[in-house]
Design an enzyme around this catalytic site. Structure first.
Site, PDB file in Angstrom:
ATOM      1  N   ASP A  27       0.856  -1.181   0.000  1.00  0.00           N
ATOM      2  CA  ASP A  27       0.000   0.000   0.000  1.00  0.00           C
ATOM      3  C   ASP A  27       0.893   1.232   0.000  1.00  0.00           C
ATOM      4  O   ASP A  27       1.687   1.428   0.928  1.00  0.00           O
ATOM      5  CB  ASP A  27      -0.887  -0.041   1.259  1.00  0.00           C
ATOM      6  CG  ASP A  27      -1.780   1.172   1.379  1.00  0.00           C
ATOM      7  OD1 ASP A  27      -1.833   1.979   0.435  1.00  0.00           O
ATOM      8  OD2 ASP A  27      -2.408   1.324   2.439  1.00  0.00           O
ATOM      9  N   ASP A 122      -3.108   2.607  -5.828  1.00  0.00           N
ATOM     10  CA  ASP A 122      -1.982   2.584  -4.884  1.00  0.00           C
ATOM     11  C   ASP A 122      -1.914   1.319  -4.031  1.00  0.00           C
ATOM     12  O   ASP A 122      -1.286   1.306  -2.988  1.00  0.00           O
ATOM     13  CB  ASP A 122      -1.996   3.842  -4.004  1.00  0.00           C
ATOM     14  CG  ASP A 122      -3.108   3.841  -2.990  1.00  0.00           C
ATOM     15  OD1 ASP A 122      -4.114   3.129  -3.208  1.00  0.00           O
ATOM     16  OD2 ASP A 122      -2.980   4.539  -1.976  1.00  0.00           O
ATOM     17  N   GLU A 123      -2.537   0.253  -4.499  1.00  0.00           N
ATOM     18  CA  GLU A 123      -2.479  -1.006  -3.753  1.00  0.00           C
ATOM     19  C   GLU A 123      -2.285  -2.189  -4.706  1.00  0.00           C
ATOM     20  O   GLU A 123      -3.014  -2.316  -5.690  1.00  0.00           O
ATOM     21  CB  GLU A 123      -3.786  -1.247  -2.987  1.00  0.00           C
ATOM     22  CG  GLU A 123      -4.018  -0.296  -1.854  1.00  0.00           C
ATOM     23  CD  GLU A 123      -5.314  -0.588  -1.116  1.00  0.00           C
ATOM     24  OE1 GLU A 123      -5.468  -0.106   0.009  1.00  0.00           O
ATOM     25  OE2 GLU A 123      -6.182  -1.303  -1.680  1.00  0.00           O
TER      26      GLU A 123
HETATM   27 MG   LIG Z   1      -2.341   4.070   0.275  1.00  0.00          MG
END
Ligand SMILES: [Mg+2]
Length: 435
Positions: A27, A122-123
């Site tokens: 993350d 973003d993961e």
């Molecule tokens: Mg994040």
């Protein structure tokens, strides 16, 4: 910001068997805000909020680590955020730039291990294979990814990584330490640190779900951990509850990696003196050997080979072929030679501008070979000999410098091309300089 802390379980050192993890979840920390700080050094170390439009009535779509200390987070109203932190810097979002960074990040992670699942901008999640499941190997992989992102994507690009028996718990672990975290949840240690969390910290328990859990007498993580599967079935009103129970208790994630999505390849734009078909053929072979060497280093076998050629003034010609899983250079070179004939016939043997060679349908080496039963002892032995030979060549090239030993062409033919590191479209691994 190097707060990376590995939470090594007490049992890891005393236990005779090495603990295993199956998933790595990554993350990115304050992604949009970090990209802005990367691109605009004057914003580094400052509270930053990224906004869709420049008005006080809007909400933050991202907040930098520094802004989060003031209680500002995604969704905070900007009027309110300015009250919490008068020196807050506002930046208007540049989505195109974030997408570009997303792809750079994927490319970097892929250099270390194939990304199995892109969960959001973003993961990302990686399903670990046999060589990376032992905790020390998984931790090493996580650290290499973190370092790679900082060194090759940008010093402000940090991430929190979770390692756990399934994707759900790996995500939970990635949330437990920010920024730049590295948290391990081992199946044998559950519930362990899960008990430090609030129900709402878990993905799948939102504003609407929480009161339903309360209604079933579940108010804390300890309550949730002890709840029977039937209770969660009831709380969720269906199989989602069973799935949640299964994931919480460390059960395997349901989705297995679609192997055919994994690829490994190289392409090259040829210098004018290498554009004649025979020279270009050598370049193709050189690219293949490089990819095959990388394949072995990553402990994979391939089941497809794809070749694509762009001529100087013609269209792109391509072909691919399927075979039983292999990782040895000799068989792959033979397959490539056939593909080369097919593709160059399409290209009417014109001068070649660009060559791309891609190995696809990658399978982990440890995966049992399905057709093993139908392979004769002789065939199996000769395959093993070829694989051993290929690995020996890798070792010699690692030690003596690349192209010390090659298959099927004289090293001098391509020295000019393979010697130039920056000619490759992607940035090579350190090991690749010898491959
Ligand atoms: Mg994040």
């Amino acid at each position: 910001m190097r707060h990376g802390l590995v939470l090594m379980p007490a049992s890891a050192s005393s236990s005779a068997t090495t603990p295993l993890v199956d998933w790595l979840f990554l993350d990115l920390n304050s992604f949009f805000a970090s990209v802005e700080q990367q691109l605009h050094p004057e914003l580094r170390g400052k509270p930053v909020a990224v906004v869709p439009v420049m008005t006080d009535s809007t909400c933050a779509i991202a907040a930098s680590h520094e802004a989060k200390k003031f209680g500002i987070k995604t969704g905070t109203n900007i009027g309110e955020a300015r009250r919490l932190c008068p020196e807050l810097e506002l930046v208007e979002a540049s989505h195109g730039v974030y997408v570009e960074f997303h792809h750079e990040i994927l490319k970097e992670i892929d250099r270390h291990f194939p990304v199995h699942m892109i969960c959001s901008i973003d993961e990302m999640a990686c399903k670990l294979d046999a060589p990376r499941r032992p905790l020390p190997a998984a931790v090493d992989l996580a650290k290499r990814i973190k370092r790679g992102l900082r060194e090759r994507v940008g010093e402000c690009i940090t991430c929190s990584i979770g390692l756990a028996p399934n994707r759900f718990l790996a995500k939970v672990a990635s949330d437990m330490q920010k920024p730049d975290g590295l948290v391990v949840l081992l199946p044998e240690e559950l519930p362990g640190r899960l008990l430090e969390l609030e129900l709402r910290d878990l993905c799948g328990i939102g504003r609407r779900m929480e009161p339903r859990l309360h209604a079933c007498g579940i108010r804390t993580m300890a309550d949730l951990w002890q709840a029977e599967r039937e209770t969660l079935h009831r709380a969720w009103g269906g199989v989602c509850g069973d799935r949640f129970w299964h994931a919480l208790h460390g059960g395997a994630s349901e989705d297995d990696p679609p192997a055919q999505h994994r690829t490994l390849g190289h392409s090259h734009v040829l210098a004018p003196e290498l554009r004649t078909p025979p020279q270009a053929g050598v370049v193709a072979r050189r690219l293949l050997l490089k990819a095959a060497s990388r394949l072995r280093r990553m402990h994979y076998r391939a089941t497809h080979l794809h070749l694509s050629v762009r001529t100087e003034d013609g269209p792109r010609c391509e072909a691919q072929t399927k075979f039983d899983p292999v990782c040895d250079s000799i068989v792959l070179a033979r397959v490539l030679a056939e593909l080369w004939q097919t593709v160059m016939k399409q290209a009417r043997w014109q001068r070649v501008k660009k060559v791309s060679v891609t190995l696809m349908g990658l399978e982990a080496e440890s995966q049992p070979q399905q057709l093993e039963l139908f392979v004769s002892a002789d065939e199996a032995a000769s395959r093993e000999r070829r694989e051993t030979l290929s690995r020996t060549l890798d070792k010699i090239n690692q030690k003596r410098g690349r192209d010390s030993v090659v298959i099927g062409f004289t090293p001098d033919t391509v020295r000019t091309f393979s010697g130039s590191k920056i000619a490759f479209t992607r940035i090579p691994d350190r090991e690749e300089f010898q491959e």
